[in-house]
Motif scaffolding. Sequence first.
Motif, mmCIF file in Angstrom:
data_model
loop_
_atom_site.group_PDB
_atom_site.id
_atom_site.type_symbol
_atom_site.label_atom_id
_atom_site.label_comp_id
_atom_site.label_asym_id
_atom_site.label_seq_id
_atom_site.Cartn_x
_atom_site.Cartn_y
_atom_site.Cartn_z
ATOM 1 N N ILE A 1 0.766 -1.022 -0.415
ATOM 2 C CA ILE A 1 0.085 -0.025 0.128
ATOM 3 C C ILE A 1 0.316 1.173 -0.137
ATOM 4 O O ILE A 1 1.364 1.588 0.575
ATOM 5 N N PRO A 2 0.700 2.039 -1.371
ATOM 6 C CA PRO A 2 1.433 3.373 -0.693
ATOM 7 C C PRO A 2 1.450 3.657 0.362
ATOM 8 O O PRO A 2 0.488 3.991 0.355
ATOM 9 N N TRP A 3 2.887 4.640 1.031
ATOM 10 C CA TRP A 3 2.176 6.119 2.314
ATOM 11 C C TRP A 3 3.136 6.798 1.759
ATOM 12 O O TRP A 3 1.906 7.659 1.213
ATOM 13 N N LEU A 4 3.736 7.075 2.274
ATOM 14 C CA LEU A 4 4.454 8.815 2.362
ATOM 15 C C LEU A 4 5.366 9.010 1.450
ATOM 16 O O LEU A 4 5.875 8.018 0.705
ATOM 17 N N LYS A 5 5.885 10.042 0.988
ATOM 18 C CA LYS A 5 6.140 10.477 -0.124
ATOM 19 C C LYS A 5 7.707 10.828 1.187
ATOM 20 O O LYS A 5 7.228 11.725 2.075
ATOM 21 N N ASP A 6 8.766 10.355 0.537
ATOM 22 C CA ASP A 6 10.125 11.062 1.428
ATOM 23 C C ASP A 6 11.383 11.302 -0.347
ATOM 24 O O ASP A 6 11.420 10.966 -0.916
ATOM 25 N N GLU A 7 11.640 12.511 1.158
ATOM 26 C CA GLU A 7 12.710 13.492 -0.206
ATOM 27 C C GLU A 7 14.499 13.318 0.204
ATOM 28 O O GLU A 7 14.672 12.735 1.286
ATOM 29 N N SER B 1 -2.405 5.327 9.582
ATOM 30 C CA SER B 1 -1.036 6.190 8.976
ATOM 31 C C SER B 1 -1.491 6.523 7.832
ATOM 32 O O SER B 1 -0.550 7.426 7.691
ATOM 33 N N GLN B 2 -2.686 6.369 6.974
ATOM 34 C CA GLN B 2 -2.342 6.460 6.081
ATOM 35 C C GLN B 2 -3.165 8.275 6.253
ATOM 36 O O GLN B 2 -2.832 8.626 5.340
ATOM 37 N N GLN B 3 -3.597 8.483 6.481
ATOM 38 C CA GLN B 3 -4.284 9.549 6.998
ATOM 39 C C GLN B 3 -3.254 10.861 7.923
ATOM 40 O O GLN B 3 -3.063 11.800 8.119
ATOM 41 N N TRP B 4 -1.940 9.598 8.676
ATOM 42 C CA TRP B 4 -1.399 10.877 9.237
ATOM 43 C C TRP B 4 0.047 11.486 8.352
ATOM 44 O O TRP B 4 0.213 11.323 7.471
ATOM 45 N N ASP B 5 0.258 12.871 9.208
ATOM 46 C CA ASP B 5 0.843 13.839 8.206
ATOM 47 C C ASP B 5 2.257 14.132 9.035
ATOM 48 O O ASP B 5 2.070 14.535 9.818
ATOM 49 N N ALA B 6 2.804 13.552 8.401
ATOM 50 C CA ALA B 6 4.684 13.580 9.168
ATOM 51 C C ALA B 6 5.145 14.713 8.378
ATOM 52 O O ALA B 6 6.598 14.892 9.217
ATOM 53 N N THR B 7 4.979 15.783 7.474
ATOM 54 C CA THR B 7 5.721 16.956 6.885
ATOM 55 C C THR B 7 6.269 17.911 8.253
ATOM 56 O O THR B 7 7.176 17.716 8.494
ATOM 57 N N ALA B 8 5.285 17.573 9.663
ATOM 58 C CA ALA B 8 6.235 18.694 10.322
ATOM 59 C C ALA B 8 7.265 18.416 11.279
ATOM 60 O O ALA B 8 7.976 19.184 11.910
ATOM 61 N N LEU B 9 7.561 17.066 10.988
ATOM 62 C CA LEU B 9 9.114 16.259 11.722
ATOM 63 C C LEU B 9 10.119 17.058 10.994
ATOM 64 O O LEU B 9 10.612 16.965 11.375
#
Length: 300
Positions: free
Chosen positions: A159-165, A289-297
């Motif tokens: 299942i695709p999840w977060l994008k990572d730079e 997990s799919q709705q979780w926003d990690a960008t603030a980290l």
Amino acid sequence: MNLSLKQLRVFVAVSQQQSITHAAKTLFLTKAAISMALGELENQLGQQLFDRTNNRLHLNPYGQRLLPIADELLQRAASIDTLFQQSGQLIGELAIGASETIGNQLCPWLLAQFIQMTAHTQQTLHISNSANIADMILSYRLDIGLIEGDAKHSDIETIPWLKDEMCIIVASHHPLLKNTSLTLPDLSDNTWVLREPGSGSRAFFESHIAPSVSQWQLAYELNSIEAQLNFVAAGLGLACVSKFSATHALANDRVRILQLDNKLERQYKIIMHKQKYKSELISAFINFSQQWDATALITT
């Protein structure tokens, strides 16, 4: 036929541990009790479920067919308790596996917020490289995997999840920092500090960086992100890492990012066994997990 939950629990534990001794420790039973329960199960089924070689037990085709069914029955039995709970809380244990960047940099915050939202606290987290996490999913030792690399196996659901730079980092005094815009071929004739084969970042380097960089040399191969950052900070080579994993090293100016003319990005994935029973707990964790926003980290 009168199969018991104990027999199935023993069968699953032995399949995961590949050893009666280790299964006994996991279930807090004696080796004799494990052997008896497994023997009774095989007698009732009329089939051996394991091949026994070099004191290890490996699932044979009959055992492989039984494992997803046994796992589902145990999961469903555990969920019966929820039918009579008025609180609506999730119950059961959730075994999560994560590759290193995700496990070290994201999972503490992901799990903390999941616990805060659901009040569920029975999670375990195993951190390893993507290949090892996929193997543990296939053997039902983990319920869910959160990985950076690929899991190319017909029995794994992805299942695709977060994008990572991703970024190329160097020591804070590296001469390449004088360039305000670089292409990947400009990184030729440099030494690199890379993660071990099987890790997501190593796979990304080999598929997205190495083909464009001629005459590169492997200086060090490490199995730790922190070691990788320290080696780069000491001027021992370039590295391709997740921006998540480099956040603190960048903030302390131990390493710096080279400015490339194109963005490097990869896809994190949630994986589980295709035949794994999706309990209410597993479904809740995936949805969260799919709705979780990690960008603030990245900016903290």
